[in-house]
Each structure stands twice: as C-alpha cells, then as structure tokens.
Design a protein around this motif. Structure first.
Motif, short mmCIF file in Angstrom:
data_model
loop_
_atom_site.label_atom_id
_atom_site.label_comp_id
_atom_site.label_asym_id
_atom_site.label_seq_id
_atom_site.Cartn_x
_atom_site.Cartn_y
_atom_site.Cartn_z
N ARG A 30 26.23 54.76 -22.41
CA ARG A 30 27.41 55.45 -22.45
C ARG A 30 28.42 55.09 -21.01
O ARG A 30 29.19 54.95 -21.00
N ILE A 31 27.55 54.84 -19.94
CA ILE A 31 27.99 54.58 -18.68
C ILE A 31 28.69 53.06 -18.99
O ILE A 31 29.70 52.82 -18.28
N ASN A 38 38.58 50.58 -27.35
CA ASN A 38 38.66 49.24 -28.14
C ASN A 38 37.76 49.43 -29.39
O ASN A 38 36.61 49.84 -29.44
N PRO A 39 38.19 48.80 -30.56
CA PRO A 39 37.47 48.84 -31.74
C PRO A 39 36.04 48.08 -31.61
O PRO A 39 35.07 48.18 -32.48
N ASN A 40 35.91 47.16 -30.68
CA ASN A 40 34.56 46.21 -30.60
C ASN A 40 33.59 46.86 -30.17
O ASN A 40 32.45 46.91 -30.25
N HIS A 41 33.94 48.52 -29.29
CA HIS A 41 32.87 49.18 -28.70
C HIS A 41 32.33 50.11 -29.59
O HIS A 41 31.62 50.89 -29.47
N ALA A 46 28.00 53.78 -31.81
CA ALA A 46 27.14 54.24 -32.83
C ALA A 46 25.56 54.43 -32.47
O ALA A 46 24.88 55.19 -32.76
N ILE A 47 25.48 53.15 -31.41
CA ILE A 47 23.85 53.49 -30.94
C ILE A 47 23.71 54.28 -29.91
O ILE A 47 22.72 55.21 -29.74
N PHE A 48 25.04 54.65 -29.28
CA PHE A 48 24.70 55.91 -28.35
C PHE A 48 24.40 57.28 -28.87
O PHE A 48 23.63 57.99 -28.59
N GLY A 49 25.21 57.30 -30.15
CA GLY A 49 24.94 58.36 -30.74
C GLY A 49 23.53 58.65 -31.54
O GLY A 49 22.91 59.48 -31.66
N LEU A 50 23.10 57.44 -32.13
CA LEU A 50 21.81 57.33 -32.71
C LEU A 50 20.74 57.80 -31.60
O LEU A 50 19.87 58.44 -31.81
N LEU A 51 20.77 57.17 -30.14
CA LEU A 51 19.80 57.55 -29.37
C LEU A 51 20.02 58.73 -28.83
O LEU A 51 18.64 59.39 -28.49
#
Length: 72
Positions: A30-31, A38-41, A46-51
């Motif tokens: 997240r940091i 940016n749409p590329n992020h 999604a990986i941040f939310g999953l973790l």
C-alpha cells in the motif's frame, strides 16, 4: 485467557506467522502504490485487498481458537 505464542501448537503458530506476514506485505504494498488513481495500479490494489483479507481472516481464526482453549 489466551495461551502464549510459544505454548501453542505448531500449526497455529504457522498460521499466525502467515497472517502477520500477509499484513506486513499488504501494508508495504500500500505504501508503494501511493495515492495514484492510475488504472494500471488496479491489480496492485486487488492484491493489497487480498492480502489484507487473508490477514484479517487468519488472525480472527487464531483469536477464535485462542478463546476456545482453556487453561488446565
């Protein structure tokens, strides 16, 4: 009363370590993402939310198991 970390069985300790590691990885990610829209992020978010979800789930399961364990 909760059982100290060293007195828990190996399986519970591994789960707690995995949960805490996923929390640390999510916060670090997240940091690194920053506040860009940016749409590329989107996949990084999604990986941040999953973790973060894995960490919450694993730590709540450990807390639930800790509550069920009684002192002898």
């Amino acid at each position: 009363m909760c059982v100290p970390f060293k007195q828990r069985d190996a399986r519970t300790r591994r789960r707690m370590i995995f949960g805490n590691f996923s929390l640390a990885a999510a916060l670090t990610l997240r940091i690194c993402i920053g506040h860009d829209s940016n749409p590329n992020h989107a996949w990084l978010q999604a990986i941040f939310g999953l973790l973060l979800g894995i960490s919450i789930g694993v730590n709540l399961m450990a807390l639930r198991q800790c509550r069920r364990t009684r002192e002898i």
